[in-house]
Motif scaffolding. Structure first.
Motif, PDB file in Angstrom:
ATOM      1  N   PRO A 153       6.906  -1.545   7.086  1.00 18.42           N
ATOM      2  CA  PRO A 153       7.358  -0.424   6.266  1.00 18.42           C
ATOM      3  C   PRO A 153       8.313  -0.911   5.170  1.00 18.42           C
ATOM      4  N   ASN A 154       8.222  -0.296   4.014  1.00 21.82           N
ATOM      5  CA  ASN A 154       9.097  -0.644   2.893  1.00 21.82           C
ATOM      6  C   ASN A 154       9.989   0.554   2.548  1.00 21.82           C
ATOM      7  N   ILE A 155      10.429   1.223   3.607  1.00 19.35           N
ATOM      8  CA  ILE A 155      11.347   2.361   3.487  1.00 19.35           C
ATOM      9  C   ILE A 155      12.482   2.121   4.479  1.00 19.35           C
ATOM     10  N   PHE A 190       3.351   6.397  11.186  1.00 16.70           N
ATOM     11  CA  PHE A 190       2.503   7.555  11.458  1.00 16.70           C
ATOM     12  C   PHE A 190       1.396   7.702  10.414  1.00 16.70           C
ATOM     13  N   LYS A 191       1.733   7.472   9.133  1.00 23.05           N
ATOM     14  CA  LYS A 191       0.728   7.562   8.060  1.00 23.05           C
ATOM     15  C   LYS A 191      -0.433   6.608   8.328  1.00 23.05           C
ATOM     16  N   MET A 192      -0.103   5.353   8.622  1.00 19.54           N
ATOM     17  CA  MET A 192      -1.161   4.366   8.831  1.00 19.54           C
ATOM     18  C   MET A 192      -1.926   4.654  10.126  1.00 19.54           C
ATOM     19  N   ALA A 193      -1.208   4.973  11.187  1.00 17.62           N
ATOM     20  CA  ALA A 193      -1.859   5.257  12.471  1.00 17.62           C
ATOM     21  C   ALA A 193      -2.791   6.464  12.356  1.00 17.62           C
ATOM     22  N   SER A 194      -2.348   7.486  11.663  1.00 13.50           N
ATOM     23  CA  SER A 194      -3.184   8.683  11.486  1.00 13.50           C
ATOM     24  C   SER A 194      -4.420   8.370  10.649  1.00 13.50           C
ATOM     25  N   PHE A 195      -4.221   7.620   9.579  1.00  9.47           N
ATOM     26  CA  PHE A 195      -5.328   7.284   8.686  1.00  9.47           C
ATOM     27  C   PHE A 195      -6.426   6.516   9.434  1.00  9.47           C
ATOM     28  N   GLU A 213       0.872  -1.181   0.000  1.00 10.74           N
ATOM     29  CA  GLU A 213       0.000   0.000   0.000  1.00 10.74           C
ATOM     30  C   GLU A 213       0.898   1.217   0.000  1.00 10.74           C
ATOM     31  N   LYS A 214       1.041   1.805  -1.160  1.00 16.73           N
ATOM     32  CA  LYS A 214       1.977   2.913  -1.335  1.00 16.73           C
ATOM     33  C   LYS A 214       1.661   4.099  -0.428  1.00 16.73           C
ATOM     34  N   LYS A 215       0.380   4.322  -0.118  1.00 15.30           N
ATOM     35  CA  LYS A 215       0.045   5.478   0.722  1.00 15.30           C
ATOM     36  C   LYS A 215       0.577   5.322   2.145  1.00 15.30           C
ATOM     37  N   PHE A 216       0.877   4.078   2.550  1.00 11.24           N
ATOM     38  CA  PHE A 216       1.459   3.831   3.870  1.00 11.24           C
ATOM     39  C   PHE A 216       2.945   3.493   3.792  1.00 11.24           C
ATOM     40  N   PHE A 217       3.514   3.565   2.603  1.00 17.39           N
ATOM     41  CA  PHE A 217       4.932   3.251   2.386  1.00 17.39           C
ATOM     42  C   PHE A 217       5.295   1.862   2.901  1.00 17.39           C
ATOM     43  N   GLY A 218       4.415   0.882   2.669  1.00 20.42           N
ATOM     44  CA  GLY A 218       4.722  -0.449   3.170  1.00 20.42           C
ATOM     45  C   GLY A 218       3.736  -1.500   2.728  1.00 20.42           C
ATOM     46  N   PHE A 219       3.864  -2.641   3.360  1.00 20.12           N
ATOM     47  CA  PHE A 219       3.009  -3.794   3.106  1.00 20.12           C
ATOM     48  C   PHE A 219       2.060  -3.948   4.287  1.00 20.12           C
ATOM     49  N   THR A 220       0.774  -4.189   3.988  1.00 21.70           N
ATOM     50  CA  THR A 220      -0.237  -4.220   5.044  1.00 21.70           C
ATOM     51  C   THR A 220      -1.170  -5.416   4.897  1.00 21.70           C
ATOM     52  N   SER A 221      -1.803  -5.708   5.994  1.00 19.53           N
ATOM     53  CA  SER A 221      -2.889  -6.679   6.036  1.00 19.53           C
ATOM     54  C   SER A 221      -3.660  -6.392   7.308  1.00 19.53           C
ATOM     55  N   SER A 222      -4.660  -7.198   7.563  1.00 18.14           N
ATOM     56  CA  SER A 222      -5.408  -7.068   8.815  1.00 18.14           C
ATOM     57  C   SER A 222      -5.890  -8.440   9.227  1.00 18.14           C
ATOM     58  N   LEU A 223      -6.199  -8.564  10.500  1.00 15.36           N
ATOM     59  CA  LEU A 223      -6.730  -9.819  11.022  1.00 15.36           C
ATOM     60  C   LEU A 223      -7.553  -9.526  12.256  1.00 15.36           C
ATOM     61  N   THR A 224      -8.342 -10.495  12.637  1.00 13.99           N
ATOM     62  CA  THR A 224      -9.165 -10.363  13.831  1.00 13.99           C
ATOM     63  C   THR A 224      -8.754 -11.438  14.824  1.00 13.99           C
ATOM     64  N   ILE A 225      -8.504 -10.994  16.059  1.00 14.62           N
ATOM     65  CA  ILE A 225      -8.142 -11.906  17.148  1.00 14.62           C
ATOM     66  C   ILE A 225      -9.094 -11.616  18.296  1.00 14.62           C
ATOM     67  N   GLU A 226      -9.927 -12.603  18.640  1.00 18.04           N
ATOM     68  CA  GLU A 226     -10.870 -12.443  19.755  1.00 18.04           C
ATOM     69  C   GLU A 226     -11.631 -11.118  19.672  1.00 18.04           C
TER      70      GLU A 226
END
Length: 180
Positions: free
Chosen positions: A60-62, A72-77, A38-51
């Motif tokens: 990050p890919n920087i 910070f980009k992802m946390a802010s978003f 995900e270029k807008k976060f300068f990295g590779f992302t995914s998500s999952l659910t735990i309990e």
């Protein structure tokens, strides 16, 4: 949010400095998830659910010393506070196979953590897994050491500590007070 600190994947994925990314990829695989760029976060992302906890994953890919921009980009978003982020990183002070969970602020000399705390501009406690990579004999060899590939024996020990960290992550998410 869980972040595995790293340098750019292609050149540095197999180096000691990227054990944080190894952790994220192992965690994602155990939940049958794939990380996507995900270029807008300068990295590779995914998500999952735990309990019933929805967790965002980030590698990050920087370069390490500017990983804070990605975090910070992802946390802010997603409106995620620093104290709601688990950061996983390599640690020179721990031997391969060792792992420690820490809840505090500060960077202890780690450039990725230093950049994150500077960008968030907060002295606020956050969780982090310190995954041991060992230390070179000479202080002037640290840079080349962290950017080199560990021996096969060290890789086995590091993978063992990553698995231990993943088990502790599940405990941390389900019952934080039981692990700290």
């Amino acid at each position: 949010m869980i972040v595995g600190l790293s340098n750019p994947k292609i050149q540095y994925h197999h180096t000691r400095h990227n054990v944080g990314s190894w952790y994220i990829y192992t965690l994602a695989k155990s939940f049958f998830k794939i990380l996507k760029e995900e270029k807008k976060f300068f990295g590779f992302t995914s998500s999952l659910t735990i309990e019933s906890h929805y967790i965002r994953l980030l590698v990050p890919n920087i370069f390490m010393n500017i990983n804070g921009q990605s975090v910070f980009k992802m946390a802010s978003f997603y409106n995620i506070n620093l104290n709601e982020i688990l950061i996983v990183h390599d640690d020179l002070e721990l031997e391969p196979g060792s792992v420690k969970l820490k809840y505090s602020y500060g960077h202890n000399g780690h450039n990725g953590l230093r950049n994150i705390t500077n960008i968030f501009n907060q002295n606020i406690n956050f969780y982090r897994f310190r995954i041991g990579i060992g230390r070179p004999m000479e202080k002037d060899q640290i840079s080349s050491f962290v950017l080199s590939v560990p021996s096969d024996k060290e890789k086995i020990l590091i993978q063992k500590s990553i698995q231990e960290s993943i088990n502790k992550t599940l405990q941390l998410i389900i019952s934080p007070s039981s692990i700290i």
